[in-house]
Design an enzyme around this catalytic site. Structure first.
Site, short mmCIF file in Angstrom:
data_model
loop_
_atom_site.label_atom_id
_atom_site.label_comp_id
_atom_site.label_asym_id
_atom_site.label_seq_id
_atom_site.Cartn_x
_atom_site.Cartn_y
_atom_site.Cartn_z
N ASP A 68 -14.94 -22.79 -65.55
CA ASP A 68 -15.82 -22.76 -64.92
C ASP A 68 -16.67 -23.59 -65.19
O ASP A 68 -16.85 -23.60 -66.75
CB ASP A 68 -17.07 -20.81 -65.56
CG ASP A 68 -18.03 -21.08 -64.31
OD1 ASP A 68 -18.24 -20.83 -63.18
OD2 ASP A 68 -18.97 -20.73 -64.47
N ARG A 177 -13.60 -31.45 -68.55
CA ARG A 177 -13.15 -30.44 -68.49
C ARG A 177 -11.54 -30.91 -69.28
O ARG A 177 -10.90 -30.22 -69.66
CB ARG A 177 -11.92 -30.95 -67.28
CG ARG A 177 -11.32 -29.59 -66.39
CD ARG A 177 -11.32 -29.40 -65.17
NE ARG A 177 -12.63 -29.32 -64.50
CZ ARG A 177 -13.18 -29.66 -63.78
NH1 ARG A 177 -12.73 -30.91 -64.01
NH2 ARG A 177 -14.17 -29.24 -63.19
P1 IMP Z 1 -16.58 -24.93 -61.19
O1 IMP Z 1 -17.33 -23.57 -62.22
O2 IMP Z 1 -15.53 -25.87 -62.41
O3 IMP Z 1 -16.00 -24.71 -59.58
O4 IMP Z 1 -17.87 -26.12 -60.69
C1 IMP Z 1 -19.49 -26.15 -60.27
C2 IMP Z 1 -19.84 -26.95 -60.09
O5 IMP Z 1 -20.00 -28.25 -61.11
C3 IMP Z 1 -18.54 -27.70 -59.34
O6 IMP Z 1 -19.14 -27.49 -57.52
C4 IMP Z 1 -19.45 -29.33 -59.48
O7 IMP Z 1 -20.90 -29.41 -58.54
C5 IMP Z 1 -20.28 -29.58 -60.97
N1 IMP Z 1 -19.30 -30.13 -61.24
C6 IMP Z 1 -18.31 -29.20 -62.35
N2 IMP Z 1 -17.21 -30.18 -62.70
C7 IMP Z 1 -17.59 -30.95 -62.07
C8 IMP Z 1 -17.01 -32.94 -62.23
O8 IMP Z 1 -15.41 -33.02 -63.23
N3 IMP Z 1 -17.60 -33.58 -61.88
C9 IMP Z 1 -18.33 -33.69 -61.25
N4 IMP Z 1 -18.96 -32.17 -61.04
C10 IMP Z 1 -18.39 -31.40 -61.18
#
Ligand code: IMP
Length: 193
Positions: A68, A177
């Protein structure tokens, strides 16, 4: 080859993580036939990552990891945080999310922000967390077409280009990440293989 479920269907994330963990066969949610919309109802990154991993382990009996992530903007007191994906409302729209942030920061000299990722790994009956962050600043307009999410407005400190202007490999070396997956990899190398 060791198989590990990565509880996501995000093609960008799969590509990033597969490139970082070549010694594992990383399978996605659709690869294991999971088409459920797993509700992320926790109020922390740790909680939401754990919900996704626990769902898969409980339903399929498989070891797996999930992540997340989100963007925390200093001048917005940590927003959008866990609401990063849907900051401008449903359905998820990265362009509108970016526009909203740029609007809220208009004229504000404090552009500091950070990305954070929390990985929850369910492995052999135990749960482990791995965290990664990257600090940077937000631009005043979109720069670059690569990556996803807020990449076109995020410049990591020490670099003159945004994540969206970097190759995936360059981004992964310094990204939230990337750091979290590196910790996961170290754990797997020392414990799992
Ligand atoms: P998730 O929980 O990893 O799906 O991330 C939630 C949201 O955070 C995504 O939909 C993006 O808007 C933002 N986000 C997370 N990781 C990245 C990244 O590596 N680059 C840009 N936006 C990110």
């Amino acid at each position: 080859m060791n198989q590990l479920v990565f509880a996501t269907n995000n093609a960008h994330k799969l590509e990033e993580v597969r490139a970082m963990l070549p010694q594992f066969q990383i399978v996605s949610l659709s690869d294991i036939g999971c088409h459920d919309d797993i509700p992320e109802t926790a109020d922390t990154f740790h909680g939401n990552a754990a919900i996704k991993s626990d769902f898969i382990t409980q339903k399929y009996g498989l070891d797996c990891f999930s992540d997340d992530s989100g963007l925390e903007v200093e001048a917005l007191h940590g927003a959008p945080g866990i609401f990063s994906a849907r900051y401008a409302g449903e359905p998820v729209n990265h362009t509108r999310n970016i526009e909203k942030i740029l609007r809220e920061l208009e004229g504000n000299p404090n552009r500091n922000a950070r990305f954070i990722t929390v990985i929850a790994l369910n492995y052999k009956g135990s749960q482990y967390f791995f965290e990664g962050t990257v600090e940077g600043s937000l631009t005043t307009s979109i720069q670059g077409i690569g990556g996803f999410g807020y990449d076109p407005i995020f410049k990591p400190f020490g670099h003159e280009i945004t994540f969206a202007e970097m190759s995936q490999e360059q981004k992964s070396k310094m990204s939230h990440r990337g750091h979290a997956v590196q910790k996961l990899l170290n754990f797997l190398n020392n414990t799992a293989i």
